[in-house]
Design a protein around this motif. Structure first.
Motif, short mmCIF file in Angstrom:
data_model
loop_
_atom_site.label_atom_id
_atom_site.label_comp_id
_atom_site.label_asym_id
_atom_site.label_seq_id
_atom_site.Cartn_x
_atom_site.Cartn_y
_atom_site.Cartn_z
N ARG A 36 46.10 -20.51 -2.56
CA ARG A 36 45.15 -21.60 -2.34
C ARG A 36 45.69 -22.48 -1.22
O ARG A 36 46.89 -22.80 -1.20
N GLY A 37 44.83 -22.86 -0.30
CA GLY A 37 45.28 -23.67 0.82
C GLY A 37 45.50 -25.12 0.43
O GLY A 37 45.08 -25.57 -0.65
N ILE A 38 46.18 -25.86 1.30
CA ILE A 38 46.29 -27.31 1.11
C ILE A 38 44.89 -27.90 1.06
O ILE A 38 44.60 -28.82 0.30
N VAL A 39 43.99 -27.37 1.89
CA VAL A 39 42.55 -27.58 1.75
C VAL A 39 42.01 -26.31 1.11
O VAL A 39 42.13 -25.22 1.66
N ALA A 40 41.42 -26.43 -0.07
CA ALA A 40 41.04 -25.24 -0.85
C ALA A 40 39.86 -24.49 -0.26
O ALA A 40 39.55 -23.38 -0.70
N THR A 41 39.18 -25.08 0.72
CA THR A 41 38.05 -24.40 1.40
C THR A 41 38.50 -24.07 2.82
O THR A 41 38.26 -24.84 3.74
N PRO A 42 39.17 -22.92 3.01
CA PRO A 42 39.76 -22.62 4.33
C PRO A 42 38.75 -22.49 5.45
O PRO A 42 39.11 -22.63 6.62
N ASN A 43 37.48 -22.22 5.12
CA ASN A 43 36.46 -22.12 6.17
C ASN A 43 35.81 -23.46 6.48
O ASN A 43 34.92 -23.52 7.34
N ASP A 44 36.19 -24.51 5.78
CA ASP A 44 35.56 -25.81 6.00
C ASP A 44 36.57 -26.93 5.76
O ASP A 44 36.81 -27.33 4.63
N LEU A 45 37.16 -27.42 6.86
CA LEU A 45 38.07 -28.55 6.76
C LEU A 45 37.35 -29.86 7.09
O LEU A 45 37.97 -30.88 7.39
N GLY A 46 36.03 -29.84 7.03
CA GLY A 46 35.23 -31.02 7.32
C GLY A 46 34.82 -31.76 6.07
O GLY A 46 35.34 -31.54 4.98
N THR A 47 33.82 -32.64 6.24
CA THR A 47 33.40 -33.50 5.13
C THR A 47 32.70 -32.73 4.02
O THR A 47 32.61 -33.22 2.89
N GLN A 48 32.20 -31.52 4.32
CA GLN A 48 31.53 -30.73 3.29
C GLN A 48 32.52 -29.92 2.45
O GLN A 48 32.15 -29.40 1.40
N GLY A 49 33.77 -29.81 2.92
CA GLY A 49 34.77 -29.04 2.19
C GLY A 49 35.56 -29.90 1.23
O GLY A 49 35.33 -31.10 1.09
N ASP A 50 36.52 -29.28 0.54
CA ASP A 50 37.38 -30.01 -0.39
C ASP A 50 38.38 -30.86 0.38
O ASP A 50 38.84 -30.47 1.47
N PRO A 51 38.78 -32.00 -0.16
CA PRO A 51 39.82 -32.79 0.50
C PRO A 51 41.18 -32.12 0.37
O PRO A 51 41.40 -31.32 -0.55
N ALA A 52 42.07 -32.42 1.28
CA ALA A 52 43.41 -31.85 1.24
C ALA A 52 44.18 -32.39 0.04
O ALA A 52 44.13 -33.59 -0.25
N SER A 53 44.88 -31.50 -0.66
CA SER A 53 45.71 -31.95 -1.80
C SER A 53 46.96 -32.67 -1.31
O SER A 53 47.48 -33.56 -1.99
#
Length: 289
Positions: free
Chosen positions: A67-84
């Protein structure tokens, strides 16, 4: 009319920067617009470099931890999950740029870190506070990808061809590593599909994880798995044609799962070889093995 090369303006520091990215040090236009794209992707002052660096280190983290630091690897924008761990993401992105965009340097940094080398033991108090292991307080078991399962079968059986580069076609029985198999939308490789290989019709940032009966049935009945098992038996016999049943079983265990069998396993498999191996018939013994 013909569309001119350009960039996503939201990823550029200023409107003036776009033209500069298409120009060389002498202010003349670049001979190939792809050079401008490369400049755009890696320019941390005027282009998309800050975003590209965050995206790629997040994907490397996802690869190593599931799992990425941002759990949505295709979306690091406002629509994706925030970074842990936003500060960690920023720090890793800066390290990548400082190391001249060397992915190997980030791989090395991650796999030699304390967090990567943690035990998989689960503490009940921590589990109650953070059941999803978002804070990375223990090592989460990772599912093997279908490609790794296939490569492991080839390696254990002795069939693996470790040659670099080229193509392996679409045959699951090809001795080449899975990374060289062709990907063709109209001719998927069934063995890999069973183990969650993504459909090649759209980008997939994180593979799905399914546990279905067809996976176990494939490992028992697939012609590819059966041929790997037959090759593993031949490998054990070729190592020592006069080896006892116990030695042959040891050889198969070490090749397949990198450890010798337990006493119970040795007794069970020895009984199987005795029952099905025939009375001194080499072919029957090899089939049983």
């Amino acid at each position: 009319g013909k569309a001119a090369p350009g960039f996503v303006l939201a990823a550029i520091a200023s409107d003036d920067a776009e033209q500069n990215l298409f120009s060389g040090p002498d202010a003349k236009s670049l001979p190939d617009s792809r050079l401008g794209l490369a400049s755009f992707l890696t320019d941390v002052s005027h282009g998309a470099g800050p975003l590209a660096a965050r995206v790629i280190v997040n994907r490397l983290w996802h690869h190593h931890f599931g799992r990425g630091i941002v759990a949505t690897p295709n979306d690091l924008g406002t629509q994706g999950d925030p970074a842990s761990h936003p500060e960690l993401l920023e720090w890793l992105a800066n390290r990548l740029v400082e190391n001249r965009w060397s992915l190997k340097s980030i791989h090395r940094l991650i796999v030699t870190s304390a967090v990567y080398r943690q035990s998989g033991a689960v503490d009940e108090a921590n589990l109650a506070k953070d059941p999803d292991n978002t804070l990375l307080w223990h090592r989460r078991p990772l599912r093997l990808e279908g490609e790794a399962i296939r490569d492991a079968l080839l390696a254990a059986s002795g069939m693996l061809n470790t040659a670099m580069y080229g193509r392996a076609g679409l045959d699951v029985k090809s001795p080449r590593r899975s990374v060289y198999l062709n990907v063709k939308r109209s001719e998927p490789i069934g063995f890999l599909q069973v183990f969650d290989q993504p459909e090649p019709v759209q980008p997939v940032g994180a593979r799905g994880v399914a546990t279905v009966p067809t996976q176990a049935l494939t490992m028992m009945n697939s012609p590819f798995v059966r041929s790997a098992a037959e090759s593993l038996a031949k490998r054990a016999i070729a190592a020592d044609p006069q080896a006892s049943d116990a030695a042959a079983i040891d050889s198969c265990f070490i090749a397949a799962i990198a450890r010798p069998p337990t006493t119970t396993e040795q007794e069970g498999f020895a009984k199987l070889l005795t029952t099905r191996g025939g009375d001194g018939d080499p072919a029957a013994r090899q089939a049983a093995l």
